[in-house]
Design an enzyme around this catalytic site. Structure first.
Site, PDB file in Angstrom:
ATOM      1  N   ASP A 172       0.180   2.174  -4.269  1.00  0.00           N
ATOM      2  CA  ASP A 172       0.864   1.589  -5.437  1.00  0.00           C
ATOM      3  C   ASP A 172       2.314   1.305  -5.026  1.00  0.00           C
ATOM      4  O   ASP A 172       3.021   2.189  -4.561  1.00  0.00           O
ATOM      5  CB  ASP A 172       0.814   2.577  -6.613  1.00  0.00           C
ATOM      6  CG  ASP A 172       1.382   1.966  -7.885  1.00  0.00           C
ATOM      7  OD1 ASP A 172       0.618   1.755  -8.838  1.00  0.00           O
ATOM      8  OD2 ASP A 172       2.599   1.697  -7.922  1.00  0.00           O
ATOM      9  N   ASP A 179      -0.073  -4.658  -8.276  1.00  0.00           N
ATOM     10  CA  ASP A 179       0.680  -3.969  -7.205  1.00  0.00           C
ATOM     11  C   ASP A 179      -0.055  -2.750  -6.666  1.00  0.00           C
ATOM     12  O   ASP A 179       0.551  -1.842  -6.126  1.00  0.00           O
ATOM     13  CB  ASP A 179       2.071  -3.577  -7.695  1.00  0.00           C
ATOM     14  CG  ASP A 179       2.069  -2.308  -8.525  1.00  0.00           C
ATOM     15  OD1 ASP A 179       1.069  -2.057  -9.229  1.00  0.00           O
ATOM     16  OD2 ASP A 179       3.059  -1.561  -8.444  1.00  0.00           O
ATOM     17  N   GLU A 180      -1.381  -2.717  -6.844  1.00  0.00           N
ATOM     18  CA  GLU A 180      -2.073  -1.563  -6.279  1.00  0.00           C
ATOM     19  C   GLU A 180      -3.460  -1.913  -5.767  1.00  0.00           C
ATOM     20  O   GLU A 180      -4.084  -2.875  -6.215  1.00  0.00           O
ATOM     21  CB  GLU A 180      -2.130  -0.405  -7.278  1.00  0.00           C
ATOM     22  CG  GLU A 180      -2.709  -0.752  -8.621  1.00  0.00           C
ATOM     23  CD  GLU A 180      -2.425   0.344  -9.643  1.00  0.00           C
ATOM     24  OE1 GLU A 180      -3.152   1.356  -9.642  1.00  0.00           O
ATOM     25  OE2 GLU A 180      -1.494   0.174 -10.442  1.00  0.00           O
TER      26      GLU A 180
END
Ligand code: DCP
Ligand code: CA
Ligand code: CA
Length: 396
Positions: free
Chosen positions: A18, A112-113
């Site tokens: 993350d 974003d992960e």
């Protein structure tokens, strides 16, 4: 058989990445003047909230979803940057490019992960920790961004582990360490536990994830219905859901788009204008993915933040923006509430594939696939503060 069971239960190595303060960090990277400063990324001021706060801003108590007015009150020198989703998608695609060097089994979980199944990559790396260290180093060297990594025997534990050491964290929880790890973890950190549910669990004397695992499963089921079983499993740190690589996701259940209006309004012309735009966005997504739908839902949040969702069945399956708009408008008329509106959302569900042909965009077009993944995450978990719509951008 034994081997299969073992693989499923104990021998998997799942890694979760993350990015730290992602949107804010991308902006700090682009603009030297923002580095080391309290920065937030937001939509169009003044009616906007914080999408991402740099860790320097967090030291002042500024956090995601806070209004810009409140954020500025807490931190007068705060720098606010109007976000651009395209920049963050480009940055995350570059992160994905690096991750691909560590495992071919990568699932995009959000903008974003990502999860990586490292089970079969063991021979390539000295240890999962070694792989994670190398990966973090490369991401920082090539993109100037830090991330937090968690490694565990499944996605649940990996994700919980990545959130522990933020920012720039790295935590490895092996299968035997899971019970101890969960004992020290407050229940609020689990997925899907909001403040109400947390309160209900506390009233049963459940404070940590470990407590949750020890609590009789049948009582949890009595109290929380089908969710009770899932809570019990989460309390034990059990999660068998595999890493689903990009492009192999099961068919979606619905497609939806939401927008916060530039200002609260009861002007039906403005509202119908936004409904048309949302309907066309949803229609484009349906067509691009070769689906049509038989149900349209309209979500309206009023200025007092109360929200209603109403739906209507379509006579014939639909995929055009105009048809979706027509039904959305009918629902709007039926709601008949004249309070000022703050947010609108149009969703089409009861989907069926139009044909066996592949989606219009090629899966090799990773950018389109990631955009689709972002839209799906939005559908599932609620909107990103920055939406395609709120930025007045064409997403394609
Ligand atoms: N985001 C958003 N609206 C939300 C939640 C998130 O626009 N309601 C965007 C901004 C974030 C990005 O998604 O930068 C990733 O969300 P995270 O929850 O991972 O938050 P950050 O990466 O900003 O911070 P952290 O370091 O806590 O992960
Ligand atoms: Ca993040
Ligand atoms: Ca995230």
């Amino acid at each position: 058989m034994l081997r299969k069971l073992k693989l499923r239960d104990e021998s998997r190595v799942i890694l979760h990445v993350d990015m730290d303060a992602f949107f804010a960090s991308v902006e700090q990277r682009r603009n030297n003047g923002l580095r080391g400063k309290p920065v937030v990324v937001c939509g169009k001021p003044p009616r906007t909230v914080v999408a991402s706060a740099s860790y320097e801003a967090r030291a002042f108590g500024v956090h995601a979803k806070m209004s810009i007015v409140e954020a500025r009150r807490r931190c007068p020198e705060l720098r606010c940057v109007e976000g651009d989703l395209r920049r963050y998608i480009t940055a995350f695609l570059r992160v994905m490019g690096i991750l691909r060097g560590y495992s071919p089994h990568i699932e995009v979980a959000s903008i974003d992960e990502a999860f990586l199944d490292m089970t079969h990559c063991r021979l390539l790396f000295p240890s999962p920790r070694g792989a994670a260290e190398a990966m973090k180093k490369r991401i920082f060297a090539e993109l100037g961004l830090t991330c937090s990594v968690g490694i565990g025997p499944n996605k649940l534990v990996a994700k919980l582990a990545s959130s522990q050491g933020k920012p720039d964290g790295l935590m490895v929880v092996s299968a035997p360490e899971v019970p101890h790890f969960l004992d020290n973890l407050p229940i609020g950190q689990l997925w899907g536990i909001g403040s109400k549910r947390e309160e209900a669990l506390r009233s049963l004397g459940i404070e940590s994830c470990g407590d949750l695992g020890r609590f009789p499963a049948n009582l949890l089921k009595e109290r929380f219905g089908y969710l009770g079983e899932r809570l019990h499993q989460m309390g034990l740190g059990v999660d068998e859901i595999p890493v689903i690589p990009l492009g192999q996701e099961p068919d979606p259940k619905s497609f939806g788009h939401f927008v916060t209006l530039p200002e609260d309004t009861d002007d039906s012309r403005v509202i119908s204008g936004f409904l048309l735009r949302l309907s066309e966005q949803v229609g484009r997504r349906l067509r691009r993915n070769c689906f049509q739908g038989r149900r349209v839902a309209l979500t309206v949040r009023f200025s007092d933040f109360l929200a209603v969702t109403r739906q209507k069945a379509a006579g014939d399956p639909l995929m055009s923006g105009k048809e979706i708009y027509r039904l959305a408008l009918k629902i709007w008329d039926a709601i008949g509430d004249k309070r000022p509106v703050r947010l609108l959302g149009v969703t089409v569900s009861k989907l069926q594939r139009v044909s066996n042909q592949f989606p219009l965009f090629s899966r090799s077009n990773k950018s389109a696939a990631l955009r689709e993944a972002v839209d799906r995450v939005n559908d599932k978990y609620g909107d990103f503060t920055l939406t395609w719509g709120s930025l007045h951008l064409s997403p394609r």
